[in-house]
Design a protein around this motif. Structure first.
Motif, PDB file in Angstrom:
ATOM      1  N   TYR A   1     -18.689 -11.430  44.944  1.00 33.77           N
ATOM      2  CA  TYR A   1     -19.885 -12.209  44.662  1.00 33.77           C
ATOM      3  C   TYR A   1     -19.659 -13.708  44.812  1.00 33.77           C
ATOM      4  CZ  TYR A   1     -21.434  -7.851  42.478  1.00 33.77           C
ATOM      5  OH  TYR A   1     -21.771  -6.541  42.235  1.00 33.77           O
ATOM      6  N   ILE A   2     -18.392 -14.140  44.784  1.00 29.65           N
ATOM      7  CA  ILE A   2     -18.091 -15.571  44.775  1.00 29.65           C
ATOM      8  C   ILE A   2     -17.231 -15.914  45.981  1.00 29.65           C
ATOM      9  CG2 ILE A   2     -17.315 -17.492  43.330  1.00 29.65           C
ATOM     10  CD1 ILE A   2     -17.159 -15.444  41.016  1.00 29.65           C
ATOM     11  N   PRO A   3     -17.836 -16.184  47.117  1.00 33.73           N
ATOM     12  CA  PRO A   3     -17.067 -16.533  48.320  1.00 33.73           C
ATOM     13  C   PRO A   3     -16.555 -17.971  48.216  1.00 33.73           C
ATOM     14  CG  PRO A   3     -19.406 -16.678  48.772  1.00 33.73           C
ATOM     15  CD  PRO A   3     -19.280 -16.193  47.357  1.00 33.73           C
ATOM     16  N   THR A   4     -15.346 -18.133  47.707  1.00 27.55           N
ATOM     17  CA  THR A   4     -14.834 -19.478  47.439  1.00 27.55           C
ATOM     18  C   THR A   4     -14.758 -20.349  48.690  1.00 27.55           C
ATOM     19  OG1 THR A   4     -12.592 -18.579  47.600  1.00 27.55           O
ATOM     20  CG2 THR A   4     -13.523 -18.824  45.393  1.00 27.55           C
ATOM     21  N   GLU A   5     -14.650 -19.717  49.860  1.00 29.98           N
ATOM     22  CA  GLU A   5     -14.597 -20.511  51.086  1.00 29.98           C
ATOM     23  C   GLU A   5     -15.890 -21.308  51.289  1.00 29.98           C
ATOM     24  OE1 GLU A   5     -16.339 -16.545  52.241  1.00 29.98           O
ATOM     25  OE2 GLU A   5     -14.672 -17.258  50.986  1.00 29.98           O
ATOM     26  N   LEU A   6     -16.972 -20.824  50.688  1.00 28.50           N
ATOM     27  CA  LEU A   6     -18.253 -21.505  50.791  1.00 28.50           C
ATOM     28  C   LEU A   6     -18.200 -22.885  50.154  1.00 28.50           C
ATOM     29  CD1 LEU A   6     -21.219 -20.857  51.722  1.00 28.50           C
ATOM     30  CD2 LEU A   6     -21.696 -20.320  49.349  1.00 28.50           C
ATOM     31  N   PHE A   7     -17.315 -23.051  49.170  1.00 28.10           N
ATOM     32  CA  PHE A   7     -17.256 -24.296  48.424  1.00 28.10           C
ATOM     33  C   PHE A   7     -16.118 -25.225  48.878  1.00 28.10           C
ATOM     34  CE2 PHE A   7     -18.587 -20.866  45.398  1.00 28.10           C
ATOM     35  CZ  PHE A   7     -19.940 -21.155  45.446  1.00 28.10           C
ATOM     36  N   GLU A   8     -15.386 -24.834  49.924  1.00 28.19           N
ATOM     37  CA  GLU A   8     -14.249 -25.635  50.360  1.00 28.19           C
ATOM     38  C   GLU A   8     -14.663 -26.864  51.157  1.00 28.19           C
ATOM     39  OE1 GLU A   8     -11.792 -22.875  52.406  1.00 28.19           O
ATOM     40  OE2 GLU A   8     -11.100 -21.869  50.570  1.00 28.19           O
ATOM     41  N   ASP A   9     -15.834 -26.796  51.788  1.00 32.38           N
ATOM     42  CA  ASP A   9     -16.339 -27.943  52.542  1.00 32.38           C
ATOM     43  C   ASP A   9     -16.733 -29.044  51.559  1.00 32.38           C
ATOM     44  OD1 ASP A   9     -17.706 -29.782  54.048  1.00 32.38           O
ATOM     45  OD2 ASP A   9     -18.845 -28.305  55.178  1.00 32.38           O
ATOM     46  N   GLU A  10     -16.245 -30.249  51.790  1.00 33.12           N
ATOM     47  CA  GLU A  10     -16.529 -31.352  50.879  1.00 33.12           C
ATOM     48  C   GLU A  10     -18.014 -31.656  50.784  1.00 33.12           C
ATOM     49  OE1 GLU A  10     -14.302 -34.736  52.017  1.00 33.12           O
ATOM     50  OE2 GLU A  10     -12.357 -33.855  51.541  1.00 33.12           O
ATOM     51  N   LYS A  11     -18.762 -31.337  51.811  1.00 34.73           N
ATOM     52  CA  LYS A  11     -20.194 -31.624  51.815  1.00 34.73           C
ATOM     53  C   LYS A  11     -20.997 -30.497  51.175  1.00 34.73           C
ATOM     54  CE  LYS A  11     -19.949 -34.424  56.030  1.00 34.73           C
ATOM     55  NZ  LYS A  11     -20.453 -34.589  57.423  1.00 34.73           N
ATOM     56  N   ALA A  12     -20.332 -29.409  50.837  1.00 36.22           N
ATOM     57  CA  ALA A  12     -21.034 -28.261  50.264  1.00 36.22           C
ATOM     58  C   ALA A  12     -21.075 -28.379  48.736  1.00 36.22           C
ATOM     59  CB  ALA A  12     -20.352 -26.973  50.698  1.00 36.22           C
ATOM     60  N   VAL A  13     -21.186 -27.250  48.067  1.00 34.68           N
ATOM     61  CA  VAL A  13     -21.330 -27.212  46.617  1.00 34.68           C
ATOM     62  C   VAL A  13     -20.024 -27.602  45.915  1.00 34.68           C
ATOM     63  CG1 VAL A  13     -21.813 -25.668  44.669  1.00 34.68           C
ATOM     64  CG2 VAL A  13     -23.069 -25.394  46.815  1.00 34.68           C
ATOM     65  N   ASP A  14     -20.141 -28.399  44.861  1.00 39.60           N
ATOM     66  CA  ASP A  14     -18.961 -28.723  44.050  1.00 39.60           C
ATOM     67  C   ASP A  14     -18.529 -27.475  43.293  1.00 39.60           C
ATOM     68  OD1 ASP A  14     -18.883 -31.406  44.754  1.00 39.60           O
ATOM     69  OD2 ASP A  14     -20.287 -31.979  43.189  1.00 39.60           O
ATOM     70  N   PHE A  15     -17.235 -27.172  43.353  1.00 35.00           N
ATOM     71  CA  PHE A  15     -16.718 -25.970  42.691  1.00 35.00           C
ATOM     72  C   PHE A  15     -15.650 -26.356  41.672  1.00 35.00           C
ATOM     73  CE2 PHE A  15     -13.635 -22.500  42.363  1.00 35.00           C
ATOM     74  CZ  PHE A  15     -14.481 -21.502  41.897  1.00 35.00           C
ATOM     75  N   PHE A  16     -15.733 -25.744  40.489  1.00 35.98           N
ATOM     76  CA  PHE A  16     -14.791 -26.052  39.413  1.00 35.98           C
ATOM     77  C   PHE A  16     -14.218 -24.764  38.833  1.00 35.98           C
ATOM     78  CE2 PHE A  16     -18.092 -29.263  39.572  1.00 35.98           C
ATOM     79  CZ  PHE A  16     -17.368 -30.446  39.609  1.00 35.98           C
ATOM     80  N   THR A  17     -12.904 -24.694  38.731  1.00 36.00           N
ATOM     81  CA  THR A  17     -12.253 -23.597  38.022  1.00 36.00           C
ATOM     82  C   THR A  17     -12.093 -24.018  36.570  1.00 36.00           C
ATOM     83  OG1 THR A  17     -11.032 -22.976  40.014  1.00 36.00           O
ATOM     84  CG2 THR A  17     -10.246 -22.099  37.911  1.00 36.00           C
ATOM     85  N   VAL A  18     -12.570 -23.184  35.652  1.00 34.20           N
ATOM     86  CA  VAL A  18     -12.546 -23.531  34.228  1.00 34.20           C
ATOM     87  C   VAL A  18     -11.839 -22.430  33.439  1.00 34.20           C
ATOM     88  CG1 VAL A  18     -14.595 -24.994  34.280  1.00 34.20           C
ATOM     89  CG2 VAL A  18     -14.854 -22.540  33.960  1.00 34.20           C
ATOM     90  N   SER A  19     -11.388 -22.776  32.247  1.00 35.80           N
ATOM     91  CA  SER A  19     -10.655 -21.826  31.409  1.00 35.80           C
ATOM     92  C   SER A  19     -11.602 -20.816  30.773  1.00 35.80           C
ATOM     93  CB  SER A  19      -9.901 -22.570  30.313  1.00 35.80           C
ATOM     94  OG  SER A  19     -10.818 -23.158  29.407  1.00 35.80           O
ATOM     95  N   GLU A  20     -11.036 -19.732  30.265  1.00 37.93           N
ATOM     96  CA  GLU A  20     -11.831 -18.710  29.585  1.00 37.93           C
ATOM     97  C   GLU A  20     -12.551 -19.299  28.367  1.00 37.93           C
ATOM     98  OE1 GLU A  20     -12.303 -15.480  30.471  1.00 37.93           O
ATOM     99  OE2 GLU A  20     -11.174 -15.898  32.305  1.00 37.93           O
ATOM    100  N   SER A  21     -11.879 -20.178  27.641  1.00 39.49           N
ATOM    101  CA  SER A  21     -12.487 -20.767  26.449  1.00 39.49           C
ATOM    102  C   SER A  21     -13.671 -21.657  26.814  1.00 39.49           C
ATOM    103  CB  SER A  21     -11.451 -21.574  25.659  1.00 39.49           C
ATOM    104  OG  SER A  21     -10.921 -22.625  26.434  1.00 39.49           O
TER     105      SER A  21
END
Length: 252
Positions: free
Chosen positions: A40-60
């Motif tokens: 459901y989460i194609p991380t490659e979609l967010f690798e382009d700097e002009k695309a969506v900002d992507f953040f990895t966050v902790s479980e908490s």
């Protein structure tokens, strides 16, 4: 902007983003979610700097962000799509249009459930008027289970204005009321272009609003019950609206 939460819902939103149908500003996911819900989460979609900002966050942090217990750890921030009902939006001139109108509903769970049912039966559009609860309320979005992304949903002011738009388009309007003299939904003719109005959970439709509609309909009940939950009533009425379209016997 509004928040979408959950792997499947976010996955559907991402598909709409890919097709140019939805603007997404940011995405958040935990490392566990990225591993578990990779389809459901194609991380490659967010690798382009002009695309969506992507953040990895902790479980908490996911637990803190979530509006529910047991978060799946996937979130999106998307752009709202506010559409005001206009004559051009009504498709009656092209084909047999069927609509549901929500008048002053206040429970986001009820609104979301009705949207999901409307999506299931195939309505042409949903109109929210007279200060309905916010479409983009997180509970509404969760209850709709993705249907808020798929349906044509319009905002409007007074119900009288909505009825005028439908009248110009040749769409017959039905007011759902608690009235023994009203036509039973089981006997109502929904075969043409039509719209059904569902009123507030506690008070139903105001008399002056019900009088704006072409006809009053009701769900006949037995025993000591004289009313139903708005979402349940909406589900029954939507099923009856599309009974003939689904090839089922129209006589109960």
């Amino acid at each position: 902007m509004y928040v979408l939460e959950g792997a499947r819902l976010c996955g559907e939103a991402i598909e709409k983003y890919r097709n140019g149908e939805l603007d997404i500003y940011a995405a958040f996911a935990s490392e566990k979610a990225l591993e578990r819900y990779s389809q459901y989460i194609p991380t490659e979609l967010f690798e382009d700097e002009k695309a969506v900002d992507f953040f990895t966050v902790s479980e908490s942090v996911c637990d803190f962000m979530s509006g529910t217990k047991g978060s799946q750890g996937v979130f999106l921030i998307a752009k709202t799509d506010e559409r005001i009902l206009a004559d051009a939006d009504i498709s009656a001139g092209k084909r047999c249009g069927k609509y549901i109108v929500l008048d002053n509903l206040q429970d986001p769970g009820n609104v979301g459930t009705i949207l999901r049912t409307a999506d299931a039966v195939g309505v042409d559009g949903v109109v929210m008027c007279n200060n309905c609860c916010e479409l983009y309320n997180p509970k509404t979005i969760r209850s709709a289970m993705g249907s808020a992304l798929r349906l044509n949903i319009y905002n409007a002011g007074e119900l009288s204005e909505v009825c005028e738009v439908f009248a110009k388009a040749g769409v017959k309007t039905f007011a759902a009321v608690i009235d023994s003299d009203a036509t039973s939904v089981a006997k109502c003719d929904f075969s043409g272009s039509c719209a059904v109005v569902i009123g507030n959970e506690g008070n139903g439709l105001l008399k002056e609003d019900a009088d704006c509609c072409d006809e009053k309909i009701t769900i006949k009940m037995h025993g000591n019950i004289n009313s139903l939950n708005a979402a349940m009533a909406g589900g029954i009425i939507l099923w009856e609206m599309f009974r003939e379209d689904n090839g089922r016997d129209t006589k109960l």
